[in-house]
Scaffold this active site. Sequence first.
Site, PDB file in Angstrom:
ATOM      1  CG  PHE A   1      -2.065   0.983   1.082  1.00  0.00           C
ATOM      2  CD1 PHE A   1      -3.173   0.723   0.296  1.00  0.00           C
ATOM      3  CD2 PHE A   1      -1.992   2.192   1.743  1.00  0.00           C
ATOM      4  CE1 PHE A   1      -4.191   1.661   0.168  1.00  0.00           C
ATOM      5  CE2 PHE A   1      -3.005   3.134   1.626  1.00  0.00           C
ATOM      6  CZ  PHE A   1      -4.106   2.862   0.835  1.00  0.00           C
TER       7      PHE A   1
ATOM      8  CD  GLU B   1      -7.085  -8.434   1.158  1.00  0.00           C
ATOM      9  OE1 GLU B   1      -8.295  -8.321   1.457  1.00  0.00           O
ATOM     10  OE2 GLU B   1      -6.266  -7.501   1.282  1.00  0.00           O
TER      11      GLU B   1
ATOM     12  CB  VAL C   1       2.605   0.220   6.329  1.00  0.00           C
ATOM     13  CG1 VAL C   1       2.482   1.479   7.182  1.00  0.00           C
ATOM     14  CG2 VAL C   1       4.068  -0.184   6.167  1.00  0.00           C
TER      15      VAL C   1
ATOM     16  CB  ILE D   1      -0.989   4.835   8.601  1.00  0.00           C
ATOM     17  CG1 ILE D   1       0.448   4.363   8.300  1.00  0.00           C
ATOM     18  CG2 ILE D   1      -0.976   6.201   9.294  1.00  0.00           C
ATOM     19  CD1 ILE D   1       1.218   5.253   7.340  1.00  0.00           C
TER      20      ILE D   1
ATOM     21  CB  THR E   1     -13.062   5.298   9.346  1.00  0.00           C
ATOM     22  OG1 THR E   1     -12.093   4.464   8.717  1.00  0.00           O
ATOM     23  CG2 THR E   1     -13.434   6.458   8.439  1.00  0.00           C
TER      24      THR E   1
ATOM     25  CG  HIS F   1     -10.614   0.335   7.230  1.00  0.00           C
ATOM     26  ND1 HIS F   1     -11.332  -0.755   6.804  1.00  0.00           N
ATOM     27  CD2 HIS F   1      -9.448   0.307   6.542  1.00  0.00           C
ATOM     28  CE1 HIS F   1     -10.639  -1.410   5.902  1.00  0.00           C
ATOM     29  NE2 HIS F   1      -9.487  -0.790   5.722  1.00  0.00           N
TER      30      HIS F   1
ATOM     31  CG  ASN G   1       2.424  -9.610  12.405  1.00  0.00           C
ATOM     32  OD1 ASN G   1       2.527  -8.895  11.408  1.00  0.00           O
ATOM     33  ND2 ASN G   1       1.357  -9.599  13.176  1.00  0.00           N
TER      34      ASN G   1
END
Length: 140
Positions: A11, A44, A66, A68, A72, A74, A98
Amino acid sequence: MARFLIVEARFYDHLNDMLVAGARAALEAEGHEAEVLTVPGALEVPGAIAMAAENGEFDGFVAIGVVIRGETYHFEIVAGESARGILALTMDGIAIGNGILTTENEEQALERADPARKDKGGEAAKAAIALLKLQDRFGA
């Protein structure tokens, strides 16, 4: 020599590049092989690891990404559920480090992703190596 799959949720390209570089360097420093698989997001990652673990091609896995915090809820879902999924796979005996960062802002993520600073990608790879050694020790 073991084969590791680095599964990255791509991302933030520049941060992911650092995390993957740190993970790859840590694995190669121990004489291991690394391959990279990219998935759309952190949610995923556990599913991709579960699928890849089925065929036995890889000895261990490094989860990279990552997350951040935004405006919201989310963030909480992605951070918590990706970690839960990875933990569940680890409890099933899959060697996973991880390296999915969960931070308040990009500056914190940069501090943790940079191999010259906190090197969380390298730390995740070292955790995966340690778990693989435990697998060998206990015959898992």
